[in-house]
Design a protein around this motif. Sequence first.
Motif, mmCIF file in Angstrom:
data_model
loop_
_atom_site.group_PDB
_atom_site.id
_atom_site.type_symbol
_atom_site.label_atom_id
_atom_site.label_comp_id
_atom_site.label_asym_id
_atom_site.label_seq_id
_atom_site.Cartn_x
_atom_site.Cartn_y
_atom_site.Cartn_z
ATOM 1 N N ALA A 1 -9.597 -41.930 2.925
ATOM 2 C CA ALA A 1 -9.152 -41.121 4.056
ATOM 3 C C ALA A 1 -9.679 -39.696 3.960
ATOM 4 O O ALA A 1 -9.925 -39.053 4.986
ATOM 5 C CB ALA A 1 -7.621 -41.110 4.118
ATOM 6 N N SER A 2 -9.865 -39.202 2.746
ATOM 7 C CA SER A 2 -10.382 -37.839 2.586
ATOM 8 C C SER A 2 -11.836 -37.724 3.033
ATOM 9 O O SER A 2 -12.313 -36.617 3.293
ATOM 10 C CB SER A 2 -10.256 -37.407 1.129
ATOM 11 O OG SER A 2 -11.119 -38.159 0.280
ATOM 12 N N PHE A 3 -12.546 -38.846 3.114
ATOM 13 C CA PHE A 3 -13.933 -38.851 3.593
ATOM 14 C C PHE A 3 -14.042 -39.296 5.053
ATOM 15 O O PHE A 3 -15.148 -39.421 5.579
ATOM 16 C CB PHE A 3 -14.792 -39.782 2.731
ATOM 17 C CG PHE A 3 -14.973 -39.306 1.322
ATOM 18 C CD1 PHE A 3 -15.880 -38.302 1.014
ATOM 19 C CD2 PHE A 3 -14.224 -39.864 0.302
ATOM 20 C CE1 PHE A 3 -16.038 -37.859 -0.285
ATOM 21 C CE2 PHE A 3 -14.384 -39.426 -1.007
ATOM 22 C CZ PHE A 3 -15.284 -38.418 -1.300
ATOM 23 N N ASN A 4 -12.888 -39.517 5.698
ATOM 24 C CA ASN A 4 -12.885 -39.999 7.068
ATOM 25 C C ASN A 4 -13.050 -38.826 8.040
ATOM 26 O O ASN A 4 -12.322 -37.835 7.954
ATOM 27 C CB ASN A 4 -11.565 -40.726 7.354
ATOM 28 C CG ASN A 4 -11.584 -41.432 8.692
ATOM 29 O OD1 ASN A 4 -12.637 -41.821 9.188
ATOM 30 N ND2 ASN A 4 -10.401 -41.598 9.266
ATOM 31 N N PRO A 5 -13.981 -38.866 8.982
ATOM 32 C CA PRO A 5 -14.142 -37.763 9.946
ATOM 33 C C PRO A 5 -12.896 -37.604 10.806
ATOM 34 O O PRO A 5 -12.138 -38.549 11.019
ATOM 35 C CB PRO A 5 -15.356 -38.189 10.776
ATOM 36 C CG PRO A 5 -16.069 -39.200 9.936
ATOM 37 C CD PRO A 5 -15.007 -39.903 9.158
ATOM 38 N N GLY A 6 -12.698 -36.406 11.320
ATOM 39 C CA GLY A 6 -11.551 -36.147 12.173
ATOM 40 C C GLY A 6 -10.339 -35.702 11.378
ATOM 41 O O GLY A 6 -10.420 -35.321 10.212
ATOM 42 N N LEU B 1 -11.542 -27.026 2.783
ATOM 43 C CA LEU B 1 -10.398 -26.611 1.976
ATOM 44 C C LEU B 1 -10.582 -25.199 1.423
ATOM 45 O O LEU B 1 -9.636 -24.408 1.359
ATOM 46 C CB LEU B 1 -10.187 -27.585 0.808
ATOM 47 C CG LEU B 1 -9.428 -28.876 1.095
ATOM 48 C CD1 LEU B 1 -9.446 -29.776 -0.135
ATOM 49 C CD2 LEU B 1 -7.988 -28.581 1.491
ATOM 50 N N PHE B 2 -11.799 -24.885 1.019
ATOM 51 C CA PHE B 2 -12.073 -23.586 0.416
ATOM 52 C C PHE B 2 -12.520 -22.544 1.443
ATOM 53 O O PHE B 2 -12.477 -21.355 1.157
ATOM 54 C CB PHE B 2 -13.162 -23.740 -0.661
ATOM 55 C CG PHE B 2 -12.738 -24.604 -1.806
ATOM 56 C CD1 PHE B 2 -12.071 -24.064 -2.888
ATOM 57 C CD2 PHE B 2 -13.009 -25.964 -1.807
ATOM 58 C CE1 PHE B 2 -11.691 -24.849 -3.950
ATOM 59 C CE2 PHE B 2 -12.623 -26.770 -2.872
ATOM 60 C CZ PHE B 2 -11.964 -26.211 -3.938
ATOM 61 N N VAL B 3 -12.943 -22.999 2.624
ATOM 62 C CA VAL B 3 -13.431 -22.072 3.654
ATOM 63 C C VAL B 3 -12.318 -21.726 4.640
ATOM 64 O O VAL B 3 -12.042 -20.549 4.908
ATOM 65 C CB VAL B 3 -14.648 -22.669 4.387
ATOM 66 C CG1 VAL B 3 -15.073 -21.747 5.517
ATOM 67 C CG2 VAL B 3 -15.793 -22.892 3.418
ATOM 68 N N PHE C 1 -4.482 -34.101 8.472
ATOM 69 C CA PHE C 1 -4.090 -35.057 7.465
ATOM 70 C C PHE C 1 -5.251 -35.460 6.558
ATOM 71 O O PHE C 1 -5.051 -35.737 5.370
ATOM 72 C CB PHE C 1 -3.493 -36.303 8.133
ATOM 73 C CG PHE C 1 -2.202 -36.026 8.853
ATOM 74 C CD1 PHE C 1 -1.029 -35.845 8.144
ATOM 75 C CD2 PHE C 1 -2.161 -35.929 10.235
ATOM 76 C CE1 PHE C 1 0.165 -35.580 8.794
ATOM 77 C CE2 PHE C 1 -0.972 -35.671 10.899
ATOM 78 C CZ PHE C 1 0.189 -35.497 10.179
ATOM 79 N N THR C 2 -6.449 -35.513 7.097
ATOM 80 C CA THR C 2 -7.592 -35.873 6.259
ATOM 81 C C THR C 2 -7.912 -34.755 5.270
ATOM 82 O O THR C 2 -8.295 -35.024 4.123
ATOM 83 C CB THR C 2 -8.817 -36.158 7.140
ATOM 84 O OG1 THR C 2 -8.971 -35.107 8.111
ATOM 85 C CG2 THR C 2 -8.665 -37.487 7.854
ATOM 86 N N MET C 3 -7.744 -33.510 5.686
ATOM 87 C CA MET C 3 -7.922 -32.404 4.747
ATOM 88 C C MET C 3 -6.820 -32.411 3.688
ATOM 89 O O MET C 3 -7.043 -32.073 2.525
ATOM 90 C CB MET C 3 -7.935 -31.070 5.494
ATOM 91 C CG MET C 3 -8.398 -29.889 4.635
ATOM 92 S SD MET C 3 -8.311 -28.295 5.497
ATOM 93 C CE MET C 3 -9.435 -28.595 6.867
ATOM 94 N N PHE C 4 -5.631 -32.810 4.110
ATOM 95 C CA PHE C 4 -4.526 -32.963 3.161
ATOM 96 C C PHE C 4 -4.865 -34.035 2.130
ATOM 97 O O PHE C 4 -4.577 -33.874 0.928
ATOM 98 C CB PHE C 4 -3.254 -33.337 3.917
ATOM 99 C CG PHE C 4 -2.076 -33.633 3.030
ATOM 100 C CD1 PHE C 4 -1.262 -32.611 2.576
ATOM 101 C CD2 PHE C 4 -1.793 -34.934 2.648
ATOM 102 C CE1 PHE C 4 -0.170 -32.876 1.765
ATOM 103 C CE2 PHE C 4 -0.710 -35.211 1.832
ATOM 104 C CZ PHE C 4 0.105 -34.183 1.386
#
Length: 274
Positions: free
Chosen positions: A31-36, A57-59, A238-241
């Motif tokens: 999920a962390s590699f899923n677009p959107g 996350l860092f930007v 949620f994907t960034m989470f």
Amino acid sequence: MKSRLTRLFIYTILTITAIACVYPILWVIMASFNPGTSLFSATLIPDRLTTAHYFNLFVEREFGLWYRNTLNIAFWTMILAVALVIPTAYALSQFRFKGRRLSLMSMLVLQMFPSFMSMIAIYLLLLQLRLLDTHIGLILVYAGGAIPFGSWLVKGYFDGIPRSLAEAAKIDGASNATVFTKIMLPLSSPIITFVALSNFIAPWMDFILARLVLRSSGRKTLAIGLFEMVTGYAHTEFTMFAAGSVMVAIPITILFIFLQRYIVQGLTEGASKI
């Protein structure tokens, strides 16, 4: 035939347990590699993979600051907890003094109550000491809370070390401090490793106490930052989470892989005498 059926049953249970444990982890990683921003995907492996969430996350977020704050709290909690637990356990194991049994029973009883029962008292105490919204206050609470369980566990390990070693050293003129530093500590590396690692992980993963104590945006930990990323109507990343969750799990996983032998040995040998 009975032995084969038993073995088949055991392997079936182990396989189901492994799938139940591995699948959610794999799902979060994918999920962390899923677009959107949605965690939903038609397949376990998305059709198109992206690393943008890790970069954002860092930007877009202060993930580096949260990471640094959490690492700072976890490291100093680990150091202070070891410095408090090991001498306490050594004194309770090797010396007989008035109030020793009462101290042991008090620490045992304290472990029966959940930590969140003392949240209001901790808040008021830190407020009076002007340590609210500081990393020092959080470190002191974490390290102090590690003393009851850690002392009981390490005491059990010290009880298993033959007393003849310390007695022989004292006959040769060694002081209690020399026995502690030259004999007991070198023989106790597994339990010290376990205490250090457990007290590093607790602040790293904790949310409730950190949320209670820390208020400023510049003092947030990973748990607080990630929680706020997905709470409220305007926060749906949620994907960034998921990417942040993976980043949080990496150091703990590495530590477990390299220190698992000491962890198992320290926990089992320390618990044998409790």
